[in-house]
Motif scaffolding. Sequence first.
Motif, PDB file in Angstrom:
ATOM      1  N   HIS A  15       0.845  -1.199   0.000  1.00 42.71           N
ATOM      2  CA  HIS A  15       0.000   0.000   0.000  1.00 42.71           C
ATOM      3  C   HIS A  15       0.878   1.247   0.000  1.00 42.71           C
ATOM      4  O   HIS A  15       1.858   1.321   0.730  1.00 42.71           O
ATOM      5  N   SER A  16       0.515   2.233  -0.784  1.00 44.45           N
ATOM      6  CA  SER A  16       1.277   3.484  -0.805  1.00 44.45           C
ATOM      7  C   SER A  16       0.904   4.341   0.399  1.00 44.45           C
ATOM      8  O   SER A  16      -0.088   4.102   1.076  1.00 44.45           O
ATOM      9  N   PHE A  24      -2.602   3.816   8.012  1.00 47.64           N
ATOM     10  CA  PHE A  24      -3.786   3.320   8.719  1.00 47.64           C
ATOM     11  C   PHE A  24      -5.006   3.347   7.801  1.00 47.64           C
ATOM     12  O   PHE A  24      -5.815   2.405   7.787  1.00 47.64           O
ATOM     13  N   ASP A  25      -5.151   4.404   7.007  1.00 48.34           N
ATOM     14  CA  ASP A  25      -6.278   4.480   6.067  1.00 48.34           C
ATOM     15  C   ASP A  25      -6.245   3.303   5.086  1.00 48.34           C
ATOM     16  O   ASP A  25      -7.294   2.713   4.774  1.00 48.34           O
ATOM     17  N   ALA A  26      -5.057   2.968   4.590  1.00 46.95           N
ATOM     18  CA  ALA A  26      -4.938   1.854   3.640  1.00 46.95           C
ATOM     19  C   ALA A  26      -5.277   0.525   4.304  1.00 46.95           C
ATOM     20  O   ALA A  26      -5.935  -0.336   3.701  1.00 46.95           O
ATOM     21  N   ILE A  27      -4.825   0.351   5.536  1.00 46.30           N
ATOM     22  CA  ILE A  27      -5.141  -0.887   6.263  1.00 46.30           C
ATOM     23  C   ILE A  27      -6.643  -0.990   6.507  1.00 46.30           C
ATOM     24  O   ILE A  27      -7.258  -2.049   6.274  1.00 46.30           O
ATOM     25  N   LYS A  28      -7.252   0.102   6.965  1.00 44.38           N
ATOM     26  CA  LYS A  28      -8.696   0.080   7.237  1.00 44.38           C
ATOM     27  C   LYS A  28      -9.498  -0.166   5.963  1.00 44.38           C
ATOM     28  O   LYS A  28     -10.549  -0.826   5.999  1.00 44.38           O
ATOM     29  N   LYS A  29      -9.009   0.331   4.840  1.00 45.37           N
ATOM     30  CA  LYS A  29      -9.726   0.172   3.571  1.00 45.37           C
ATOM     31  C   LYS A  29      -9.623  -1.258   3.042  1.00 45.37           C
ATOM     32  O   LYS A  29     -10.604  -1.808   2.516  1.00 45.37           O
ATOM     33  N   ASN A  52       9.653   5.975   8.385  1.00 50.11           N
ATOM     34  CA  ASN A  52      10.207   6.698   9.532  1.00 50.11           C
ATOM     35  C   ASN A  52       9.208   7.704  10.091  1.00 50.11           C
ATOM     36  O   ASN A  52       8.982   7.769  11.308  1.00 50.11           O
ATOM     37  N   SER A  53       8.582   8.497   9.214  1.00 50.54           N
ATOM     38  CA  SER A  53       7.641   9.508   9.702  1.00 50.54           C
ATOM     39  C   SER A  53       6.435   8.858  10.356  1.00 50.54           C
ATOM     40  O   SER A  53       5.938   9.341  11.378  1.00 50.54           O
ATOM     41  N   ALA A  54       5.948   7.749   9.796  1.00 55.43           N
ATOM     42  CA  ALA A  54       4.811   7.051  10.401  1.00 55.43           C
ATOM     43  C   ALA A  54       5.177   6.496  11.768  1.00 55.43           C
ATOM     44  O   ALA A  54       4.348   6.483  12.690  1.00 55.43           O
ATOM     45  N   SER A  55       6.418   6.044  11.911  1.00 55.00           N
ATOM     46  CA  SER A  55       6.831   5.481  13.204  1.00 55.00           C
ATOM     47  C   SER A  55       6.860   6.540  14.291  1.00 55.00           C
ATOM     48  O   SER A  55       6.533   6.253  15.447  1.00 55.00           O
ATOM     49  N   THR A  56       7.232   7.763  13.943  1.00 54.80           N
ATOM     50  CA  THR A  56       7.218   8.823  14.959  1.00 54.80           C
ATOM     51  C   THR A  56       5.787   9.161  15.359  1.00 54.80           C
ATOM     52  O   THR A  56       5.507   9.451  16.531  1.00 54.80           O
TER      53      THR A  56
END
Length: 402
Positions: A15-16, A24-29, A52-56
């Motif tokens: 997922h991009s 999270f949006d891609a996982i929920k979708k 990296n940015s998502a992990s923060t």
Amino acid sequence: MKLASGHLSYCTNIHSGESWKDHFDAIKKNFPGIKKQISPEQMMGIGLRLSNSASTDLLDPNEVQVFKTWLNDNNAYVFTMNGFPYGDFHHAIVKDQVHAPDWTSEARFEYTIRLFKILAELLPQGMEGGISTSPLSYRHWFPTEELSEQAKKTATHNIILVAEELYKFKMERGIRMHLDIEPEPDGMLETGAEFIAWFENMLIPMAKSILSERLQISESDAEECIKEHICLCYDVCHFAIGYEQHSEILEQLDKKGIRIGKIQISAALKADMPEDANSRASIAEAFSKYNEPTYLHQVVARNADRSLIRYRDLPQALNDSQNHTVNEWRAHFHVPVFAEDLGLLRSTQSDIVDVLEIQKNRPFTDHLEVETYTWEVLPETLKMPIDQSIIRELNWVKDILE
């Protein structure tokens, strides 16, 4: 989902998106519909990729709690993570920068520790967790043997510091996790033999010195710490590209007590290269359809005498397509695992079958993750709706394992 041979899921790097909101949006979708088809009655795991940015973002306790609630509500869990790509992995020219920052840097260490802190919060109680990562660095960034050796030592030191933190997680919180090093073409660790040599000749000796002093443990305990917390990520595509014999590698690892943390179930491209120049040109043309600008597509060619030629990317191989000493090409392009016949080309699907048959009969890891991240850059003939593609891949793997 939990099968007799291990936890099976897919890697969300298909997922991009780079922010946690995007992830999270891609996982929920996508995930609920996939789970409904694959594992409607029992829990299903997620192979989570975080930039990296998502992990923060997800390190925020409130964000973690929201995600944990969603996982619980959807009968889902996280057991493995992909910590290889640090930055933008879809809408940028990735190429060799997939290794950046590499293990010689503080940034790679900090990112990985952040991922482990998140995984420790998400893991179901009593379950072991793992995170796959770069094979130290990209070998062509170091033009001399001296520079390469120094980079390898610096990277190894940082990985030992990760093992120290994982030892503390286990001792203080009872959470067992491992870092899974993923050899790949042109990585500083590229083959099974290179990984084993590094593990035995550099990682363990350095760890005995560093960890025995920092943790006040014996050298034998330091070695056990490394063998528990630093593992191999067995990406089937990568080993197939190098024409490696899976049963031999797995036997060597077992004899040496080196653990495999995860199988990444993935397929590469391959084709025999005929003598006839016109036929060879047609096959090269078929490979050229996979020559896209986002990712590296290294090619390993095998000569009639079984020696290998390694090309850094597909264009270099295409320029040498009339080299008549070569009788086979294998290219680093993750194609859907259910597709073996690709017209003039084939996939290395049979390598997946070989590895999964070994795993089914004598399990050597508990983590199984389908990784076909190239959906956005696949030729149109191989594309189907992304959720249907993932479902078909997982069902194909389940059929082999069950």
